[in-house]
Motif scaffolding. Structure first.
Motif, PDB file in Angstrom:
ATOM      1  N   THR A   1       0.832  -1.204   0.000  1.00  0.00           N
ATOM      2  CA  THR A   1       0.000   0.000   0.000  1.00  0.00           C
ATOM      3  C   THR A   1       0.871   1.261   0.000  1.00  0.00           C
ATOM      4  OG1 THR A   1      -1.595  -1.303   1.248  1.00  0.00           O
ATOM      5  CG2 THR A   1      -1.977   1.075   1.153  1.00  0.00           C
TER       6      THR A   1
ATOM      7  N   ASP B   1      -8.252  -5.406  -1.360  1.00  0.00           N
ATOM      8  CA  ASP B   1      -7.967  -5.903  -0.022  1.00  0.00           C
ATOM      9  C   ASP B   1      -9.217  -5.741   0.837  1.00  0.00           C
ATOM     10  OD1 ASP B   1      -7.027  -6.647   2.396  1.00  0.00           O
ATOM     11  OD2 ASP B   1      -5.249  -5.369   2.379  1.00  0.00           O
TER      12      ASP B   1
ATOM     13  N   ARG C   1      -9.325  -6.753   5.499  1.00  0.00           N
ATOM     14  CA  ARG C   1      -9.237  -5.891   6.679  1.00  0.00           C
ATOM     15  C   ARG C   1      -9.803  -4.514   6.340  1.00  0.00           C
ATOM     16  NH1 ARG C   1      -4.393  -4.201   8.044  1.00  0.00           N
ATOM     17  NH2 ARG C   1      -3.563  -4.662   5.993  1.00  0.00           N
TER      18      ARG C   1
ATOM     19  N   GLN D   1      -6.648   2.718   4.656  1.00  0.00           N
ATOM     20  CA  GLN D   1      -5.281   3.239   4.448  1.00  0.00           C
ATOM     21  C   GLN D   1      -5.145   3.810   3.032  1.00  0.00           C
ATOM     22  OE1 GLN D   1      -2.394   0.095   4.798  1.00  0.00           O
ATOM     23  NE2 GLN D   1      -0.629   1.479   4.659  1.00  0.00           N
TER      24      GLN D   1
ATOM     25  N   ASP E   1      -4.485  -2.196  -5.315  1.00  0.00           N
ATOM     26  CA  ASP E   1      -3.876  -2.791  -4.124  1.00  0.00           C
ATOM     27  C   ASP E   1      -4.539  -4.145  -3.877  1.00  0.00           C
ATOM     28  OD1 ASP E   1      -2.339  -3.008  -1.893  1.00  0.00           O
ATOM     29  OD2 ASP E   1      -3.380  -1.483  -0.707  1.00  0.00           O
TER      30      ASP E   1
HETATM   31 MG   LIG Z   1      -1.742  -3.029   2.377  1.00  0.00          MG
END
Ligand SMILES: [Mg+2]
Ligand SMILES: Nc1nc2c(ncn2[C@@H]2O[C@H](COP(=O)(O)OP(=O)(O)OP(=O)(O)O)[C@@H](O)[C@H]2O)c(=O)[nH]1
Length: 414
Positions: free
Chosen positions: A231, A255, A258, A264, A301
């Motif tokens: 990331t 992703d 999580r 993020q 990502d």
């Molecule tokens: Mg990551």
């Protein structure tokens, strides 16, 4: 091997000239900036960039492959001597010399270019190469000459330095064996060193970065184990493209394991003021690419994979295939330079069903041993495109520089 220099206004210009003349397989050995054009008015002309490139001729590649196959069959006994241990002082001095020599590598290469030029014509064809071999002066018994002993010590030290930098024994041996084949008594050390340097750069091969796609977005997917810096690397690349290059970019994340992971990347997207979306399925991926069809780059990502979990890789492969179906796609396997070699091999194995990736090595700031870069390049046969060396976004990333890494592997300053 052909070695030649090219001048250009920028490094890219000089490389383009080299590729035009020698083809796309050229490998950059050295880059010298701020070079003045020779001649009366050189001082008044703008400074140029000089690149020294090498091109391995096809016959050499074939010959090398043949020799390697022979070597494997022969299973030669391992060397046991380690003279540098017997004489630590001499080894220290030789080590200092290597550093000095690596610092003046440009001069070494220039000497070699001169030598090559004088024998260039006779090197052109394999038949001539055979003739040339016969012309080589009689070899003295290598074991008795003091120069040769020094040469052996020098080569052993380079070998040890590679091992200390965690180059796999197998690859270090391979390099030394290739050098043994060209080694002659009284051959200058500089010539040997420049040869090892060139061979290692050729082993790293060409390293292209992300390239633009014509008339459609380029989809760039980052995959790799957990916590390696995927990331963060996307944030670095995305901000370079968006802020410096003024390109239109979008960020996607697959992703979905999580919540924090998606957040993020969303934060980076907000800072860069670029669109962001979470993709769960192959269909989502295709829709997102369609929605961002006017963009230059779509960076994707993915969730970090444990090398134990093959199912996760299979899921991701579906997403990759979906992207490939509808867009020009590039894939990067992100690895940390701090991961143990044995684990890196397992990780590379996890991704073996995906064959068209290039490598990014992160966290170079956390290790002084860069042998794994060479090991994994040779193991996967995937080129290294970028390295990252810190947590700062966007600064701590650069295009992989084989010259710098090889100097480091041979004992140069870090
Ligand atoms: Mg990551
Ligand atoms: N020292 C150093 N730290 C880095 C580098 N790149 C990333 N990091 C740090 O490594 C940690 C993990 O980075 P992430 O970008 O979250 O890694 P990731 O691969 O996306 O992790 P997952 O999504 O959990 O799989 C963060 O603390 C980053 O700041 C680097 O080049 N050097």
């Amino acid at each position: 091997m052909i070695i030649k220099k090219f001048l250009g206004k920028t490094e890219e210009d000089a490389i383009a000239l080299a590729k035009k003349e020698l083809g796309n397989n050229v490998v950059v050995l050295n880059v010298k900036k701020n070079v003045k054009k020779k001649g009366l008015f050189g001082a008044f002309k703008p400074k140029l960039v000089e690149v020294t490139v090498a091109l391995e001729e096809e016959s050499e590649t074939l010959e090398r492959t043949r020799r390697e196959a022979e070597r494997k069959q022969a299973a030669a006994p391992a060397k046991t001597e380690s003279p540098e241990k017997k004489d630590a002082q001499k080894a220290d001095k030789a080590s200092e010399n290597i550093e000095k020599r690596l610092d003046t590598l440009q001069t070494l290469l220039e000497t070699q270019i001169k030598n090559k030029k004088s024998s260039a014509v006779s090197e052109k064809t394999p038949e001539n190469a055979e003739e040339k071999k016969e012309e080589v002066p009689e070899e003295k018994d290598p074991k008795t000459s003091p120069e040769d002993e020094e040469q052996t010590r020098f080569l052993n030290l380079l070998h040890t330095t590679m091992l200390e930098n965690e180059v796999d024994e197998k690859y270090a041996e391979q390099i030394m064996e290739e050098i043994e084949k060209i080694r002659k008594p009284n051959m200058p050390m500089d010539y040997l060193l420049a040869n090892i340097y060139q061979k290692m750069i050729l082993k790293f091969g060409k390293a292209d970065g992300i390239s633009p796609s014509e008339n459609q977005p380029k989809v760039v997917i980052f995959m790799g184990p957990t916590g390696v810096g995927k990331t963060t690397t996307i944030a670095k690349v995305a901000s370079s493209y968006s802020v410096e290059e003024k390109k239109k970019i979008a960020l996607l994340t697959a992703d979905t394991y999580r919540i924090a992971a998606a957040e993020q990347l969303r934060t980076y997207a907000n800072i860069l003021e670029v669109p962001f979306r979470v993709v769960y399925t192959s269909e989502d991926m295709k829709n997102a690419i369609a929605d961002f069809k006017d963009y230059d780059y779509i960076f994707v990502d993915t969730a970090g994979h444990s090398h134990q979990n093959v199912d996760q890789v299979d899921n991701m492969k579906e997403l990759l295939d979906a992207a490939k179906e509808v867009a020009d796609t590039e894939i990067f396997l992100v690895l940390s330079a701090t991961t143990k070699y044995r684990d890196l091999l397992k990780i590379a194995d996890t991704y073996k069903s995906i064959t068209d990736y290039r490598l990014i090595f992160t966290k170079l700031d956390e290790t002084s041993c860069v042998g794994n870069l060479l090991n994994i390049k040779l193991f996967t046969d995937a080129a290294i495109s970028y390295v990252t060396y810190g947590q700062n976004v966007p600064d701590d990333i650069e295009a992989f520089n084989a010259q710098k890494t090889v100097k480091q592997l041979l004992g140069g300053k870090h």
